[in-house]
Write a protein that holds these residues in place. Structure first.
Motif, PDB file in Angstrom:
ATOM      1  N   SER A  79      12.756 -10.765  32.095  1.00 45.86           N
ATOM      2  CA  SER A  79      13.404  -9.505  32.478  1.00 45.86           C
ATOM      3  C   SER A  79      12.440  -8.325  32.409  1.00 45.86           C
ATOM      4  O   SER A  79      12.384  -7.504  33.326  1.00 45.86           O
ATOM      5  N   GLU A  80      11.658  -8.234  31.313  1.00 49.60           N
ATOM      6  CA  GLU A  80      10.751  -7.103  31.136  1.00 49.60           C
ATOM      7  C   GLU A  80       9.439  -7.560  30.519  1.00 49.60           C
ATOM      8  O   GLU A  80       9.392  -8.551  29.783  1.00 49.60           O
TER       9      GLU A  80
ATOM     10  N   GLY B 135       8.261  -3.316  28.358  1.00 40.95           N
ATOM     11  CA  GLY B 135       9.228  -2.287  28.704  1.00 40.95           C
ATOM     12  C   GLY B 135       9.367  -1.996  30.180  1.00 40.95           C
ATOM     13  O   GLY B 135      10.092  -1.079  30.574  1.00 40.95           O
ATOM     14  N   VAL B 136       8.685  -2.764  31.042  1.00 43.46           N
ATOM     15  CA  VAL B 136       8.744  -2.577  32.492  1.00 43.46           C
ATOM     16  C   VAL B 136       9.360  -3.827  33.109  1.00 43.46           C
ATOM     17  O   VAL B 136       9.020  -4.947  32.717  1.00 43.46           O
ATOM     18  N   SER B 137      10.273  -3.651  34.061  1.00 44.70           N
ATOM     19  CA  SER B 137      10.875  -4.810  34.718  1.00 44.70           C
ATOM     20  C   SER B 137       9.783  -5.669  35.354  1.00 44.70           C
ATOM     21  O   SER B 137       8.776  -5.137  35.867  1.00 44.70           O
ATOM     22  N   TYR B 138       9.981  -6.981  35.341  1.00 47.05           N
ATOM     23  CA  TYR B 138       8.914  -7.883  35.785  1.00 47.05           C
ATOM     24  C   TYR B 138       8.529  -7.621  37.235  1.00 47.05           C
ATOM     25  O   TYR B 138       7.351  -7.655  37.586  1.00 47.05           O
TER      26      TYR B 138
ATOM     27  N   TYR C 202       2.240   2.861  34.948  1.00 44.62           N
ATOM     28  CA  TYR C 202       3.253   2.879  33.889  1.00 44.62           C
ATOM     29  C   TYR C 202       2.758   3.400  32.545  1.00 44.62           C
ATOM     30  O   TYR C 202       3.520   3.449  31.584  1.00 44.62           O
TER      31      TYR C 202
END
Length: 253
Positions: A48-49, A52-55, A216
């Protein structure tokens, strides 16, 4: 400096890309889009991440860098190899042009094409995943420096290669594997400590990490270390090309 000569070489190389637009532009964009579909949809459902960043958003900088490295090398290597293959390189070398002007023409065109492709892929990625660019200026700096550096590397390969097989050898067997193993699809923090140390020996890690930081604000290594490494690669490539023209390596019959 003879700017007209530089413009002539530059325009000729850019015109060649327009004549082969399917191969030069459409094909790389479609190939990179397929990575978004396969990795974003298939693997993204299981991861999912990352940090802390979506895949799906996490792999965007890595995929752009993958395309940028391979296309920069391929464009520049073929650009200088074909004149050597056809024999027209001797007309260029005998013209009132310095080697700096020759490099600016060929490498400038290859880097321009790579940057254009990078921006197209960046825009295309918006169709698949939402993402943000925290440091757009640094993103452009990494994009330009990487395109120029690896276009210089492609120029060196195009002079070194004495056949079409060798022309594809480094991009296929060196650049692409190093990019896949350089954190394109994952963070090296996900690896065991031993393999993290091994991975840090891969120069592509620093390029991908710095480029991802510009998106990011996260990276596997310091952004300044990433910037320093790419400047080091740039200096090595420039030094090698200067030696090639001084010595006439593979340029003189």
């Amino acid at each position: 400096m003879n700017l007209e000569s530089v413009k002539t070489l530059y325009r000729a190389e850019m015109a060649r890309s327009l004549r082969t637009v399917l191969q030069s532009i459409v094909s790389p964009v479609i190939s990179t889009s397929l990575y978004f579909v396969v990795f974003g949809a298939a693997i993204g459902t299981r991861i999912s991440e990352v940090n802390g960043v979506s895949y799906g958003a996490f792999i965007v900088p890595g995929l752009i860098m993958l395309m940028l490295l391979t296309q920069s090398v391929s464009n520049a290597s073929f650009g200088i190899f074909f004149p050597r293959f056809s024999g027209s390189i001797y007309e260029i070398l005998s013209a009132p042009m310095s080697y700096i002007e020759i490099v600016l023409g060929y490498v400038g065109a290859a880097a321009t094409k790579s940057v254009i492709l990078g921006l197209i892929v960046l825009a295309t990625a918006r169709l698949f995943v939402p993402f943000s660019i925290a440091h757009p200026l640094m993103m452009l700096v990494f994009l330009l420096l990487t395109a120029v550096t690896f276009s210089l590397l492609g120029f060196i390969i195009g002079i070194w290669a004495d056949g079409f097989e060798k022309l594809q050898l480094v991009p296929l067997l060196v650049i692409t594997p190093l990019t896949f193993l350089g954190g394109t699809f994952y963070s090296i923090d996900m690896l065991p400590p031993f393999w993290q140390a091994v991975t840090l020996a891969n120069p592509v890690v620093y390029l991908v990490s710095g480029f991802r930081w510009s998106f990011y604000g996260i990276g596997d290594v310091s952004v300044w270390l990433s910037l320093g490494m790419i400047l080091l690669f740039l200096c090595v490539a420039l030094t090698t090309i200067a030696w090639i023209f001084r010595s006439g390596y593979r340029l003189r019959p």
